[in-house]
Design a protein around this motif. Structure first.
Motif, PDB file in Angstrom:
ATOM      1  N   TYR A  31      77.029 -20.642  29.092  1.00 32.52           N
ATOM      2  CA  TYR A  31      76.245 -20.783  27.827  1.00 32.52           C
ATOM      3  C   TYR A  31      74.908 -19.397  28.142  1.00 32.52           C
ATOM      4  O   TYR A  31      74.640 -19.632  26.568  1.00 32.52           O
ATOM      5  N   ASP A  32      75.161 -18.829  28.356  1.00 28.18           N
ATOM      6  CA  ASP A  32      74.284 -16.873  28.615  1.00 28.18           C
ATOM      7  C   ASP A  32      75.323 -16.563  27.907  1.00 28.18           C
ATOM      8  O   ASP A  32      73.999 -14.914  27.254  1.00 28.18           O
ATOM      9  N   ILE A  33      76.159 -16.506  27.308  1.00 32.62           N
ATOM     10  CA  ILE A  33      77.191 -15.524  26.980  1.00 32.62           C
ATOM     11  C   ILE A  33      77.001 -15.541  25.321  1.00 32.62           C
ATOM     12  O   ILE A  33      76.673 -16.178  25.036  1.00 32.62           O
ATOM     13  N   GLY A  34      76.123 -14.348  24.921  1.00 30.72           N
ATOM     14  CA  GLY A  34      75.880 -14.102  23.367  1.00 30.72           C
ATOM     15  C   GLY A  34      74.114 -14.231  23.459  1.00 30.72           C
ATOM     16  O   GLY A  34      73.570 -14.427  22.532  1.00 30.72           O
ATOM     17  N   ARG A  35      73.470 -14.799  25.458  1.00 26.40           N
ATOM     18  CA  ARG A  35      72.487 -14.786  24.458  1.00 26.40           C
ATOM     19  C   ARG A  35      70.689 -14.270  25.399  1.00 26.40           C
ATOM     20  O   ARG A  35      70.329 -14.767  26.540  1.00 26.40           O
TER      21      ARG A  35
END
Length: 257
Positions: free
Chosen positions: A143-147
């Motif tokens: 979920y944290d990828i790109g955030r």
């Protein structure tokens, strides 16, 4: 007519009776006219096309940047192109991704693994050694990828996953104390295990038997083999070769005897 005569300007004067108007027609070589026209096209039109291409490129880049930025701002799911242990979790929520991953691991793992050394085989229960995958941390990482804090890096991550993929491997863990004990018990069962020196009394006589070199389980190496086999799910279909090492028997302790 030679080339020189072709290149000369021709002046024609025409009188129509009392008409005082005089028409003068000046012509030049057709080749000279075309050459001048070509030069004007090359300098002006090519420069204009070049400027237009630069402007179009800038507009495309800025538009794409804004689209990716707004997409990431309002997207509450995992971005496209993200996998966990080979499962495509693109556009899933964290809870859905974890649910899919937990079920996949449960279906892929056997209840026990088979260990082998030569003709010797034994089994080990995965539940007994506390085998588990950290699926929660894996879904959080997905979920944290790109955030991240940097907008430019986030957009680059989104672009890279659109044209490729990111595969996250969840961490596997065991009860280290229990698996070590199990492997030490297996070591004593090996047919070619090391034989320790022994002694006993018989009719007031001390009988001492010297030990013999043999193999013992290399615990750390075997744990790594088990870990890799379980992690790639190959343990469900094939046995795991036990890693062994040669060991000498302990020397005879006369004082202890």
């Amino acid at each position: 007519m030679n080339v020189k005569e072709k290149n000369e300007n021709l002046i024609t004067t025409k009188n129509n009776g009392n008409d005082k108007n005089t028409s003068i027609i000046v012509t030049s070589s057709q080749n000279d006219f075309i050459e001048i026209k070509k030069n004007k096209i090359n300098k002006k039109e090519i420069f204009s096309i070049f400027k237009l291409l630069i402007i179009i490129s800038i507009v495309i880049v800025v538009t794409l940047f804004l689209i990716l930025t707004f997409y990431n701002m309002f997207n509450t799911n995992i971005i496209s192109g993200v996998y966990i242990k080979g499962i495509d979790v693109s556009n899933m929520s964290k809870s859905d991704a974890k649910y899919q991953l937990d079920n996949y691991i449960k279906d892929s793992l056997p209840e026990e693994i088979t260990l082998k050394h030569g003709d010797f085989e034994t089994t080990m229960s995965l539940s007994q050694i506390g085998t588990s995958f950290d699926t929660k941390s894996a879904t959080n990482a997905a979920y944290d990828i790109g955030r991240q804090d940097n907008i430019l890096k986030n957009n680059l991550y989104i672009l890279s996953t659109m044209f490729g993929r990111v595969d996250i491997e969840p961490k596997i863990s065991f009860d280290k104390k229990q698996i070590t004990k199990n492997l030490e018990d297996i070591s004593a069962q090996l047919p070619d295990t090391v034989l320790q020196s022994s002694y006993y009394n018989e009719d007031s006589n001390l009988i001492v038997t010297s030990g013999k070199e043999g193999n013992v389980v290399d615990v750390d190496a075997t744990i790594e083999l088990i870990k890799n086999s379980i992690s790639d799910f190959s343990s469900k279909e094939k046995t795991i070769e036990i890693a062994v090492k040669t060991q000498q028997p302990e020397p005879i302790d006369i004082e202890k005897i």
